[in-house]
Design a protein around this motif. Structure first.
Motif: not given
Ligand SMILES: O=P(O)(O)OC[C@H]1O[C@](O)(CO)[C@@H](O)[C@@H]1O
Length: 554
Positions: A159-164, A217-222, A275-278, A361-363, A512-514
């Motif tokens: 996972g990445i971001g909030g999912s990691d 759908t997050t490219i890094e994770t998929v 939210g991902g970060r929560y 910072m993302e919030s 801002g991450v889009e």
């Molecule tokens: O859980 P997802 O949908 O893969 O997103 C991962 C992360 O990407 C973001 O949408 C943008 O960095 C974060 O808010 C989120 O935690």
């Protein structure tokens, strides 16, 4: 710029409460923490709050009783409490995404009633927690076996971001509570090296991949999950049928999970109001739950809930997240502080600040208000820091003697985790002596006269002088338990909330991450050779061309 926002709310820096703080700041200029402590022998004890197991000392801040009153007036004028109550009620306070913000429901007790669009979400939260617990127990007991019948010995969270960051941080924090015969690793980076290093010494037959993605759908994770599937099936010399026993998903998107080939029976659900970060106290915490066990995970949730209740009900004078949020608003708004350091004196908290970076910072890294108008006040700070004593031998020099004001949080524990980990080297008192010494040095410094009294040659006196007056918060708890971790995280979540409410920004979106994501999608085919380089600026085009040449593609 008009005095009012488009919704008729007075803009923050046009409020009389803001002006009063500005005036007060001028009056405080030249006041040193040394003066404040000298004038009030009780300052240390008076400026201390207790929240659950946390003792919060805020006496070493550049504030007087009047400052705190003025800051609370600002909180009242910006209706922090109103927005807080709307959040707890499940109203759609994330307006740009039209979503409720209900991470607090993730740790609500079973009998709580919290409604989104007229539906009580608490039963669903507990149903998922129960499903997670049953699954975690099966993995931990060896009842859940892989495709070849071997029990699971390794869990790899992708996972990445909030999912990691949340589960990875909490896994480190609670390592003393984890089973040593279960390897848990976290892969986030789309750099293939991350996955490679995570799996290279693992037996696929004993490995479970937990694919964590809210959107799926997050490219890094998929991408990582796809590579992990190839690694698994190649290693097992098996077909797609092996996936079911080695892949589970944590997501809100059942359709995409199914498309990927994961049985939705092995999907642990959460909802768009998280939210991902929560989210690490939702299904996103599954890897953590497998590592520490369901009982410890529930203790952590209880810790979160305790601080939720404190934030919701404590009066402003005793409300710790409110206080921390206000202090940040004070330093950003009236001292032009650009950053905020979080300095844990616990090795187990080594990933805590990295986790807080996303949370904060993302919030609050926003520059338009809720109405879409540019803000003309400081919003979220740069959050940074690493475990305390390491920082002392690296960047503390700048905090002590540099030209920047860096408010800092010091987090420490009375009881060492060595109580839980027999054989750990007993060095805790030395660690904590450093913890207490640093905030003391930062606050009080060392005057030129004190330096001279030590016989220091006159030309070295300026170099050896410490101005002091550097503000710090001290957070002290008995021990780093799962509950205390939950309490700490909730404290910071709500601090971030308070600041967003005052700054009148949407703390729950992340537009801002889009842009970077969209541009990367456009650039990738150019790198691999199928896409046209047209439309790239001359710098990016040159860099892409150099890359292609280095890869032998020009
Ligand atoms: O859980 P997802 O949908 O893969 O997103 C991962 C992360 O990407 C973001 O949408 C943008 O960095 C974060 O808010 C989120 O935690």
């Amino acid at each position: 710029m008009s005095e009012m926002t488009t919704e008729g709310r007075t803009r923050l820096n046009r409020l009389p409460e803001w002006a009063a703080l500005g005036k007060h700041r001028e009056q405080l200029a030249g006041t040193h923490l040394r003066d404040l402590f000298a004038a009030d022998p009780e300052r240390g004890t008076r400026h201390t709050l207790r929240v659950g197991d946390l003792l919060l000392d805020h006496s070493k801040h550049l504030v007087t009783d009047e400052t705190l009153e003025l800051l609370r007036d600002l909180a009242a004028a910006t209706d922090v409490a109103g927005l807080r109550d709307a959040m707890f009620r499940g109203e759609k306070i994330n307006t740009t995404e039209d979503r409720a913000v209900l991470h607090t429901a993730l740790r609500a007790p079973r009998d709580a009633v919290i409604e989104v669009d007229g539906e009580n979400v608490v039963p669903a939260v507990h149903a998922v927690l129960d499903k997670m617990a049953a699954f975690a127990d099966k993995v931990r007991s060896g009842e859940w076996t892989g495709h070849t019948g071997k029990p699971i010995k390794n869990v790899v969270n992708i996972g990445i971001g909030g999912s990691d960051l949340g589960p990875a941080m909490a896994y480190e924090v609670l390592r003393a509570y984890t089973r040593r015969d279960l390897t848990v690793r976290f892969v986030s980076n789309v750099d293939g090296a991350d996955l490679h290093e995570a799996v290279r010494d693992l037996d696929p037959a004993e490995t479970l991949f937990v694919v964590a993605s809210k959107t799926f759908t997050t490219i890094e994770t998929v991408t990582n999950a796809t590579s992990a599937r190839t690694w698994l099936l190649t290693g097992l010399k098996a077909g797609q049928e092996a996936v079911a026993k080695h892949f589970v998903a944590l997501s809100t998107n059942a359709e995409r999970v199914e498309e990927f080939g994961i049985d939705t029976a092995n999907m642990f659900e959460f909802w768009d109001w998280v939210g991902g970060r929560y989210s690490y106290d939702s299904a996103i915490g599954l890897s953590l739950m497998i590592a520490i066990g369901p009982d410890r995970f529930r203790e952590m949730l209880d810790g979160f809930h305790l601080v939720d209740e404190h934030f919701r009900t404590a009066p402003p004078e005793e409300n710790a997240p409110l206080l921390l949020g206000l202090l940040g608003v004070w330093y950003g708004g009236f001292f032009d502080a650009q950053s905020h350091a979080v300095l844990p004196y616990s090795h187990y908290l080594s990933k805590f600040t990295a986790y807080l970076q996303q949370l904060d910072m993302e919030s609050n890294g926003k520059s338009v208000d809720r109405q879409g108008e540019p803000v003309d006040w400081q919003t979220g700070p740069v959050v940074w820091g690493t475990p305390g004593t390491n920082g002392q031998h690296a960047y503390y020099q700048l905090i002590h003697q540099g030209t920047k004001l860096i408010p800092a949080d010091f987090i420490g524990f009375a009881r060492p985790v060595e109580d839980l980990t027999p054989g750990l080297v007993p060095q805790h008192d030395l660690l904590m002596a450093n913890f207490f010494a640093q905030t003391q040095a930062l606050a009080f410094g060392k005057t030129p006269d004190e330096v001279r009294a030590e016989g220091v040659p006159e030309e070295l006196v300026p170099h050896k002088t410490f101005a002091g007056n550097h503000p710090t918060t001290t957070l002290l708890a008995d021990a780093l338990t799962p509950s205390v971790l939950g309490q700490l995280v909730a404290l910071y979540e709500h601090k971030v909330f308070v600041q967003g409410a005052i700054w009148n920004i949407d703390s729950f979106d992340q537009w801002g991450v889009e842009l970077g994501k969209v541009l990367a999608k456009r650039i990738e085919p150019v790198l691999t050779g199928d896409g046209a380089a047209e439309g790239l600026d001359s710098s990016t085009a040159g860099l892409v061309s150099a890359y292609r040449a280095l890869r032998g593609r020009e």
